[in-house]
Motif scaffolding. Structure first.
Motif, PDB file in Angstrom:
ATOM      1  N   GLU A 399      45.642  49.990  44.383  1.00 62.64           N
ATOM      2  CA  GLU A 399      44.303  49.457  44.694  1.00 62.64           C
ATOM      3  C   GLU A 399      43.214  50.341  44.090  1.00 62.64           C
ATOM      4  O   GLU A 399      42.217  49.859  43.535  1.00 62.64           O
ATOM      5  CB  GLU A 399      44.117  49.377  46.210  1.00 62.64           C
ATOM      6  CG  GLU A 399      44.935  48.303  46.901  1.00 62.64           C
ATOM      7  CD  GLU A 399      44.701  48.324  48.399  1.00 62.64           C
ATOM      8  OE1 GLU A 399      43.729  48.976  48.844  1.00 62.64           O
ATOM      9  OE2 GLU A 399      45.482  47.709  49.134  1.00 62.64           O
ATOM     10  N   TYR A 400      43.419  51.656  44.215  1.00 59.67           N
ATOM     11  CA  TYR A 400      42.423  52.599  43.698  1.00 59.67           C
ATOM     12  C   TYR A 400      42.290  52.471  42.182  1.00 59.67           C
ATOM     13  O   TYR A 400      41.185  52.387  41.653  1.00 59.67           O
ATOM     14  CB  TYR A 400      42.823  54.022  44.084  1.00 59.67           C
ATOM     15  CG  TYR A 400      42.090  55.078  43.280  1.00 59.67           C
ATOM     16  CD1 TYR A 400      40.748  55.344  43.505  1.00 59.67           C
ATOM     17  CD2 TYR A 400      42.767  55.816  42.294  1.00 59.67           C
ATOM     18  CE1 TYR A 400      40.085  56.298  42.760  1.00 59.67           C
ATOM     19  CE2 TYR A 400      42.103  56.767  41.546  1.00 59.67           C
ATOM     20  CZ  TYR A 400      40.763  57.018  41.780  1.00 59.67           C
ATOM     21  OH  TYR A 400      40.102  57.951  41.048  1.00 59.67           O
ATOM     22  N   SER A 403      40.456  49.493  41.031  1.00 58.23           N
ATOM     23  CA  SER A 403      39.026  49.508  41.331  1.00 58.23           C
ATOM     24  C   SER A 403      38.204  50.370  40.368  1.00 58.23           C
ATOM     25  O   SER A 403      36.990  50.263  40.326  1.00 58.23           O
ATOM     26  CB  SER A 403      38.791  49.992  42.761  1.00 58.23           C
ATOM     27  OG  SER A 403      39.127  51.371  42.887  1.00 58.23           O
TER      28      SER A 403
END
Length: 404
Positions: A399-400, A403
């Protein structure tokens, strides 16, 4: 040649994956630990597994690992050869915090890492300064007592500005939310893990039976805990006080307490005052290579704590197929999966502790799973094994990276 729409999408997906791999390969992690090599406690073990998980997921990233108390690398922790370690343990203890903080700040300014991960909340003050000055994101881990009742306003601000906080248990997460009014979306669960290959089911070791002068059929209660005045909440006092009641049903019961610390003289006095010298053994320090044998020596592992952040010892005992008793007021509830994997009792109710231990030892406790060692072991592996831990942290990292 005609390129169909689905083929175009697939080509785009492949390019996206390739670009993402290139971007992650250029990432630099700063990982901040109290220590992992020269002392083994709950936070230290957790930190070592976290490093192993990170490096197995992203082996091509750069890693700078900062250690407050260690002075050197040892072979008891797995890490990539290219890992850069920075030690502050050679500084005198009175100067070490300042030296470590200076090291974190200096390297953070110089290298501008992609992400800082700290396994102790106190370090986040420096992470907050680096984020303020250079926009560096940071994650941290909340374990237990160090995360509760925080009053330092700078530390509170640092927590509020953390990009993600991992709590090792629902209990720790809920206390943080209640006490610090944090954004619940920032706090995620990342429970403790353990060495699946190390903890296994074996018969009672003959050498330990001889060492402690125990008969093979003798029923044994085990606790593994540091015997420190600050750790009395782990409940070994309660087990000792419950022994006279247990002896009424199981006369030959024996309690083995593994661990060292300054609280030992008081415990010895308590044992003597209850006339339990023949039924309690204070084993003292047990080396790592003997710990598994001690778990397999017992018939039930008992630590009715009431301020445990999680308790890796519960997982270790369960992985050895042992019935396990814990308190019902702290992170142990997560370790025993809300009672699915063991017995949860009121840690302040000595009679309940005694009666539950009697039930477990006499085979009448109303949870048949605790009497199925292989099934119990597999369930704790499925829930808390390293692969599950690795997958969980991997999902958050994915997810990081998406992003950024």
């Amino acid at each position: 040649m005609v390129i169909k729409k689905n083929d175009q999408i697939n080509c785009l997906n492949i390019e996206t994956i390739k670009n993402k791999q290139k971007s992650t390969n250029s990432q630099c992690f700063h990982v901040w630990f109290p220590n992992i090599f020269e002392f083994k406690g709950g936070i230290q073990v957790y930190s070592a597994f976290l490093l192993q998980a990170l490096q197995s997921l992203y082996p091509h990233c750069e890693y700078d690992v900062f250690l407050k108390h260690d002075t050197r690398c040892l072979s008891n922790v797995s890490f990539l050869k290219k890992t850069r370690f920075h030690f502050a343990g050679k500084w005198h203890i009175k100067l070490r915090t300042l030296a470590f903080a200076t090291q974190l700040f200096k390297f953070g300014l110089w290298q501008s890492p992609s992400l800082i991960i700290s396994t102790h909340l106190n370090f986040t003050i420096i992470a907050y300064l680096l984020k303020y000055l250079k926009g560096i994101p940071y994650w941290t881990v909340a374990h237990g007592i160090e995360a509760w009742n925080l009053t330092n306003p700078t530390l509170q601000k640092a927590l509020h500005h953390a990009d993600r906080i991992f709590a090792v248990s629902s209990y720790t997460r809920d206390r943080l939310l209640e006490e610090q009014n944090l954004n619940p979306d920032k706090i995620s669960l990342l429970p403790v893990t353990f060495d699946v290959n190390r903890f296994e089911i074996t018969p009672k070791p003959k050498n330990l039976l001889e060492r402690y002068n125990l008969a093979p059929e003798q029923l044994v209660i085990l606790t593994v805990a540091r015997l420190a005045c600050s750790d009395r909440y782990k409940g070994y006092d309660q087990v000792i006080r419950a022994l006279p009641q247990i002896r009424q049903q199981i006369p030959n019961i024996h309690y083995l307490l593994v661990g060292k610390g300054e609280d030992r003289p008081r415990i010895e006095q308590l044992v003597q005052s209850l006339n339990l010298q023949e039924h309690v053994t204070l084993a003292g320090f047990v080396p790592d290579e003997e710990l598994v044998a001690h778990y397999n020596l017992c018939d039930v592992f008992a630590m009715p704590s009431k301020r445990e952040g999680f308790g890796i010892v519960y997982l270790e005992a369960l992985a050895c197929g042992k019935p396990t008793l814990a308190g019902n007021q702290d992170g142990a509830v997560d370790a025993l999966c809300q009672g699915e994997l063991g017995a949860l009792v009121d840690p302040d109710d000595m009679s309940a502790i005694a009666q539950t231990l009697i039930q477990i030892l006499q085979g009448t406790y109303p949870n048949p799973l605790i009497y199925q060692p292989e099934v119990l072991r597999q369930k704790v592996i499925d829930q808390f094994g390293f692969e599950h831990f690795r997958q969980t942290i991997g999902n958050y990292l994915e997810e990081y990276f998406i992003s950024i």
